[in-house]
Write an enzyme that holds these catalytic residues in place. Structure first.
Site, PDB file in Angstrom:
ATOM      1  N   ASP A 259       0.730  -1.197   0.131  1.00  0.00           N
ATOM      2  CA  ASP A 259       0.008   0.110  -0.018  1.00  0.00           C
ATOM      3  C   ASP A 259       0.800   1.217   0.044  1.00  0.00           C
ATOM      4  O   ASP A 259       0.063   2.422  -0.261  1.00  0.00           O
ATOM      5  CB  ASP A 259      -1.145   0.122   1.229  1.00  0.00           C
ATOM      6  CG  ASP A 259      -0.238  -0.086   2.555  1.00  0.00           C
ATOM      7  OD1 ASP A 259       0.774   0.392   2.731  1.00  0.00           O
ATOM      8  OD2 ASP A 259      -1.037  -0.724   3.402  1.00  0.00           O
TER       9      ASP A 259
ATOM     10  N   HIS B 163       6.532  -7.745  -1.143  1.00  0.00           N
ATOM     11  CA  HIS B 163       5.435  -8.406  -2.018  1.00  0.00           C
ATOM     12  C   HIS B 163       5.073  -7.513  -3.100  1.00  0.00           C
ATOM     13  O   HIS B 163       3.915  -7.804  -3.729  1.00  0.00           O
ATOM     14  CB  HIS B 163       4.605  -8.967  -1.126  1.00  0.00           C
ATOM     15  CG  HIS B 163       4.461 -10.106  -0.324  1.00  0.00           C
ATOM     16  ND1 HIS B 163       3.760 -10.353   1.016  1.00  0.00           N
ATOM     17  CD2 HIS B 163       5.658 -10.840  -0.269  1.00  0.00           C
ATOM     18  CE1 HIS B 163       4.419 -11.332   1.568  1.00  0.00           C
ATOM     19  NE2 HIS B 163       5.444 -11.677   0.932  1.00  0.00           N
TER      20      HIS B 163
ATOM     21  N   CYS C  60       3.535  -6.703 -17.491  1.00  0.00           N
ATOM     22  CA  CYS C  60       2.828  -7.772 -18.768  1.00  0.00           C
ATOM     23  C   CYS C  60       3.130  -9.000 -18.105  1.00  0.00           C
ATOM     24  O   CYS C  60       4.091  -9.377 -17.638  1.00  0.00           O
ATOM     25  CB  CYS C  60       3.605  -7.321 -20.045  1.00  0.00           C
ATOM     26  SG  CYS C  60       2.629  -8.542 -21.020  1.00  0.00           S
TER      27      CYS C  60
ATOM     28  N   CYS D 116      -1.807  -4.967 -22.532  1.00  0.00           N
ATOM     29  CA  CYS D 116      -0.365  -4.533 -22.756  1.00  0.00           C
ATOM     30  C   CYS D 116      -0.326  -4.287 -24.418  1.00  0.00           C
ATOM     31  O   CYS D 116      -0.922  -4.896 -25.302  1.00  0.00           O
ATOM     32  CB  CYS D 116       0.618  -5.625 -22.574  1.00  0.00           C
ATOM     33  SG  CYS D 116       2.208  -5.085 -22.747  1.00  0.00           S
TER      34      CYS D 116
ATOM     35  N   CYS E 215       1.538  -5.362 -26.192  1.00  0.00           N
ATOM     36  CA  CYS E 215       2.016  -6.749 -26.961  1.00  0.00           C
ATOM     37  C   CYS E 215       0.707  -7.544 -27.318  1.00  0.00           C
ATOM     38  O   CYS E 215       0.913  -8.565 -27.879  1.00  0.00           O
ATOM     39  CB  CYS E 215       3.084  -7.402 -26.195  1.00  0.00           C
ATOM     40  SG  CYS E 215       2.532  -8.278 -24.776  1.00  0.00           S
TER      41      CYS E 215
ATOM     42  N   GLY F 139       1.530  -6.399  13.118  1.00  0.00           N
ATOM     43  CA  GLY F 139       0.457  -6.510  12.337  1.00  0.00           C
ATOM     44  C   GLY F 139       0.470  -7.396  11.260  1.00  0.00           C
ATOM     45  O   GLY F 139       0.223  -7.363  10.160  1.00  0.00           O
ATOM     46  N   THR F 140       1.138  -8.492  11.715  1.00  0.00           N
ATOM     47  CA  THR F 140       1.652  -9.687  10.672  1.00  0.00           C
ATOM     48  C   THR F 140       1.063 -11.001  11.385  1.00  0.00           C
ATOM     49  O   THR F 140       1.648 -11.256  12.452  1.00  0.00           O
ATOM     50  CB  THR F 140       2.623  -9.734   9.975  1.00  0.00           C
ATOM     51  OG1 THR F 140       2.774 -10.983   9.313  1.00  0.00           O
ATOM     52  CG2 THR F 140       3.951  -9.756  10.760  1.00  0.00           C
ATOM     53  N   SER F 141       0.345 -11.829  10.729  1.00  0.00           N
ATOM     54  CA  SER F 141      -0.206 -13.180  11.262  1.00  0.00           C
ATOM     55  C   SER F 141       1.235 -14.087  11.175  1.00  0.00           C
ATOM     56  O   SER F 141       1.345 -14.886  11.963  1.00  0.00           O
ATOM     57  CB  SER F 141      -1.065 -13.611  10.707  1.00  0.00           C
ATOM     58  OG  SER F 141      -0.709 -13.891   9.234  1.00  0.00           O
TER      59      SER F 141
END
Ligand code: BJW
Ligand code: ZN
Length: 242
Positions: free
Chosen positions: A102, A117, A125, A145, A147, A184-186
């Site tokens: 975010d 991440h 693409c 894209c 392409c 804040g992470t599991s």
């Protein structure tokens, strides 16, 4: 009483501080977490949407999920937790290793943020080397894209490798820190959940900030069962006093 009181006497010794953050740190900015009660999106399990197979099965559905998240994230502001981490740079060397896409740590002013991440603003693409940063709405879903193939969010889905340069740096920072704050992470998703192990091998102090118990709570030196926006400012105040 300040909840970080048990480590008060060690504050002066913390020179290299690493934060490992996850969805929970942005929960108080109005961004839903993945797991837990607010984790579902239109009855779909995000764990099933965050895969390359889901994307190829139904790119429109996966893009609708990301589109909604893009709107929500672009309208969101950093909360007191993000801001406290940014402010800590005045008192120590701070690195943020975030699983979040975010960008709120950077918006809060943190200067050293590694996005494990990927990032919601980035697209790439699915076939050629094209990459871009887009903060406006897409006129068609899924976006295509030049392409002729489908564009995808430049994020890391299950079964995909993390950007290797970012991950290598993250492991080095984790291995060399003297304090790691995990907020804040599991800690259920690998390889990000191995970072506290690297820190522990360097005899770093581990602090967990999370209202809920996690897979690694028993490994922590201090556990603060509270929301990150409410307690991280207390943590920073200990550095100000020293
Ligand atoms: C608060 C709070 C408040 C609430 N204050 N706290 C079997 C098959 C295939 C793969 C695997 C397998 N077994 C293991 C794997 C590896 C897999 C994995 O770990 N799976 C597990 C689920 C079992 N990992 C991978 O695949 C990774 N790649 C990899 O390992 O490569 C090598 C490999 C290659 C090929 C095959 C196998 C391995 C990649 C993982 C990518 C994860 N991607 C996502 C989506 C990113 C893009 C996007 O955002 O859309 O990352 S999934 C999702 O989970 C997202 C998050 O970053 C990540 C972690 O979640 P997080 O941040 O911890 O959130 P939550 O919701 O879980 O927890 C929130 C916490 O906050 C809770 O604890 C709350 O209590 C707390 N909280 N409010 C403080 N106010
Ligand atoms: Zn292309």
């Amino acid at each position: 009483m300040n909840m970080f009181e048990p480590i008060k006497d060690q504050i002066k010794d913390f020179k290299k501080i690493v934060f490992v953050t996850g969805a929970g740190i942005s929960q108080e900015s109005g961004i839903p977490t993945f797991r837990g009660k607010d984790g579902l999106w239109r009855n779909y399990d995000p764990m099933k949407l965050a895969t390359i197979d889901a994307f190829y099965d139904d790119p429109k559905l996966v893009w609708e999920w990301y589109n909604e998240r893009r709107r929500n994230i672009f309208a969101a502001y950093p909360n007191q937790g993000h801001k406290a981490i940014a402010e800590l740079e005045k008192y120590a060397k701070v690195v943020v290793l975030t699983q979040n896409i975010d960008g709120l740590h950077q918006k809060a002013g943190s200067t050293e943020v590694l996005e494990l991440h990927g990032s919601i603003i980035k697209i790439k693409c699915s076939v050629c080397d094209f990459k871009d940063e887009i903060s406006t709405e897409f006129s068609e879903i899924p976006p295509i894209c030049k392409c002729g193939n489908i564009l995808r969010p430049d994020v890391v889905w299950f079964g995909e490798s993390l950007p290797q340069d970012v991950w290598q740096k993250a492991m080095v920072f984790a291995s060399q820190c003297d304090l790691m704050v995990i907020a804040g992470t599991s800690l259920v998703v690998s390889p990000a959940n191995t970072l506290p192990i690297y820190a522990k091998q360097n005899n770093a102090i581990l602090i967990e900030v999370n209202p809920e118990i996690t897979e690694m709570s028993s490994e922590m030196d201090l556990v603060i069962r509270n929301s990150s926006a409410s307690v991280l400012p207390e943590f920073i105040s200990m550095f100000k006093e020293n």
